[in-house]
Design a protein around this motif. Structure first.
Motif, PDB file in Angstrom:
ATOM      1  N   UNK A   1      16.830  26.425  -6.647  1.00 42.81           N
ATOM      2  CA  UNK A   1      15.997  27.508  -7.183  1.00 42.81           C
ATOM      3  C   UNK A   1      14.774  26.955  -7.902  1.00 42.81           C
ATOM      4  N   UNK A   2      14.936  25.829  -8.588  1.00 42.30           N
ATOM      5  CA  UNK A   2      13.811  25.247  -9.328  1.00 42.30           C
ATOM      6  C   UNK A   2      12.704  24.789  -8.379  1.00 42.30           C
ATOM      7  N   UNK A   3      13.080  24.121  -7.290  1.00 43.65           N
ATOM      8  CA  UNK A   3      12.064  23.655  -6.335  1.00 43.65           C
ATOM      9  C   UNK A   3      11.488  24.815  -5.523  1.00 43.65           C
ATOM     10  N   UNK A   4      12.330  25.797  -5.218  1.00 46.11           N
ATOM     11  CA  UNK A   4      11.808  26.991  -4.556  1.00 46.11           C
ATOM     12  C   UNK A   4      10.836  27.723  -5.470  1.00 46.11           C
ATOM     13  N   UNK A   5      11.139  27.713  -6.769  1.00 47.58           N
ATOM     14  CA  UNK A   5      10.242  28.336  -7.745  1.00 47.58           C
ATOM     15  C   UNK A   5       8.884  27.671  -7.788  1.00 47.58           C
ATOM     16  N   UNK A   6       8.827  26.362  -7.517  1.00 49.81           N
ATOM     17  CA  UNK A   6       7.532  25.666  -7.476  1.00 49.81           C
ATOM     18  C   UNK A   6       6.644  26.256  -6.384  1.00 49.81           C
ATOM     19  N   UNK A   7       7.237  26.536  -5.217  1.00 51.58           N
ATOM     20  CA  UNK A   7       6.469  27.101  -4.103  1.00 51.58           C
ATOM     21  C   UNK A   7       6.108  28.550  -4.387  1.00 51.58           C
TER      22      UNK A   7
ATOM     23  N   UNK B   1       4.971  26.051 -11.962  1.00 54.29           N
ATOM     24  CA  UNK B   1       6.356  25.824 -12.380  1.00 54.29           C
ATOM     25  C   UNK B   1       6.822  26.919 -13.327  1.00 54.29           C
ATOM     26  N   UNK B   2       5.996  27.259 -14.298  1.00 49.52           N
ATOM     27  CA  UNK B   2       6.380  28.263 -15.303  1.00 49.52           C
ATOM     28  C   UNK B   2       6.555  29.633 -14.660  1.00 49.52           C
ATOM     29  N   UNK B   3       5.630  29.996 -13.774  1.00 46.58           N
ATOM     30  CA  UNK B   3       5.740  31.289 -13.092  1.00 46.58           C
ATOM     31  C   UNK B   3       6.990  31.319 -12.214  1.00 46.58           C
ATOM     32  N   UNK B   4       7.239  30.231 -11.497  1.00 44.64           N
ATOM     33  CA  UNK B   4       8.427  30.158 -10.658  1.00 44.64           C
ATOM     34  C   UNK B   4       9.705  30.278 -11.456  1.00 44.64           C
ATOM     35  N   UNK B   5       9.741  29.659 -12.635  1.00 39.10           N
ATOM     36  CA  UNK B   5      10.927  29.757 -13.490  1.00 39.10           C
ATOM     37  C   UNK B   5      11.086  31.165 -14.053  1.00 39.10           C
ATOM     38  N   UNK B   6       9.956  31.818 -14.335  1.00 35.23           N
ATOM     39  CA  UNK B   6      10.028  33.185 -14.839  1.00 35.23           C
ATOM     40  C   UNK B   6      10.568  34.138 -13.782  1.00 35.23           C
ATOM     41  N   UNK B   7      10.292  33.846 -12.519  1.00 44.08           N
ATOM     42  CA  UNK B   7      10.725  34.723 -11.422  1.00 44.08           C
ATOM     43  C   UNK B   7      12.136  34.386 -10.949  1.00 44.08           C
ATOM     44  N   UNK B   8      12.401  33.089 -10.725  1.00 40.29           N
ATOM     45  CA  UNK B   8      13.674  32.674 -10.122  1.00 40.29           C
ATOM     46  C   UNK B   8      14.617  31.974 -11.091  1.00 40.29           C
TER      47      UNK B   8
END
Length: 305
Positions: free
Chosen positions: A237-243, A223-230
């Motif tokens: 965007x938040x759920x896509x960031x999870x993947x 989750x944290x990495x996904x939020x840092x990227x997206x």
């Protein structure tokens, strides 16, 4: 990194994206720090393995595993809502209890499913993609779960769930039952985690009572990495960031462990994990500060005009 290691990292990333989606619902949407996931992950594996070993269809077994995770989430939510036990402690109590329950379900600490049909075997008979067969099946599960979460959070119930997590007092004033939203949200979160556990057991060929250790850390890292990227400007965007975050995390771990020339070995996995999460948190905080700075400068510019 070999092609085999790359395929394994992609499989693991897609699998743990389901965990990340579940943790996103509890931590980000409901603001409920739920440690049940370290127990519901092996619970899903235990239920699925026990049913498959008993001759049940693997798709039915996987569905029942998800229902088992939902039941574990409801127990945690009831401890918090009905008996006023602190959310963190409620999750810990359920997680500890699930250790014994999982052994009861399997009848022993681990239960193999070698020689039994799995969802991956069934998919392979429809379209054999060789080395990437498992990854393709997991991609379908991950994308399906992402789209389902996106859709649900836009429904009236989903909006109520988000409102309850964002501002419980205001939600209560609008006639929303915060207790019911916690029950629903934590049940859905742990159903996704248990689904990941069921798929993991089928990939590995065995369910083990200790396989859930560190699940919460992996999910939070994704989750944290996904939020840092997206970022997390929208649910999509938040759920896509999870993947995306889960894939980046597992690929980075696989790359680090395969880079023998820098001296990293398998026993350094926890150290590498801690470093990756720390870097992701720092990057995410830096992103938020930059966005806040841009917003403030724009407001000041409008004020000057």
């Amino acid at each position: 990194m070999s092609l085999f290691a790359l395929a394994g990292a992609v499989e693991s990333g897609l699998l743990f994206s389901l965990v990340a989606l579940g943790i996103y619902l509890s931590f980000r949407v409901l603001d409920f720090p739920d440690l049940t996931v370290d127990g519901s992950f092996p619970l899903g594996a235990a239920v699925c393995a026990a049913l498959i070993a008993a001759g049940v269809n693997p798709f039915v077994a996987t569905a029942f595993a998800a229902l088992g995770g939902a039941a574990a989430g409801i127990v945690t939510a009831l401890l918090n809502v009905r008996f006023r036990i602190m959310n963190l402690l409620a999750g810990i109590l359920t997680m500890v209890a699930l250790f014994s329950i999982n052994i009861r379900i399997m009848g022993r600490p681990n239960l193999p499913v070698y020689g039994h049909d799995t969802v991956f075997d069934a998919a392979g008979r429809l379209a054999d993609l060789g080395l990437w067969n498992n990854a393709a099946v997991l991609a379908l599960f991950a994308l399906g779960a992402k789209l389902a979460v996106d859709w649900f959070l836009k429904t009236e119930t989903g909006l109520a769930l988000r409102a309850s997590g964002e501002n419980p007092a205001m939600a209560e004033a609008q006639g929303i039952s915060n207790g019911a939203m916690i029950l629903l949200g934590i049940a859905l979160a742990n159903a996704l985690v248990a689904l990941a556990g069921a798929l993991f057991a089928q990939i590995q060929g065995v369910a083990d009572v200790s396989m859930g250790i560190g699940t919460i850390v992996t999910g939070l890292a994704a989750i944290i990495i996904g939020e840092a990227v997206l970022g997390r400007r929208s649910v999509f965007l938040a759920t896509l960031g999870c993947i995306v975050g889960a894939l980046i995390y597992r690929l980075f771990i696989a790359l680090a462990l395969s880079a023998g020339f820098i001296g990293i070995k398998a026993q350094d996995l926890n150290l590498v994990t801690a470093l990756v999460v720390a870097v992701a948190v720092v990057a995410s905080q830096g992103r938020q500060r930059r966005l806040s700075g841009v917003f403030i400068r724009r407001r000041l510019a409008k004020g000057e005009q």
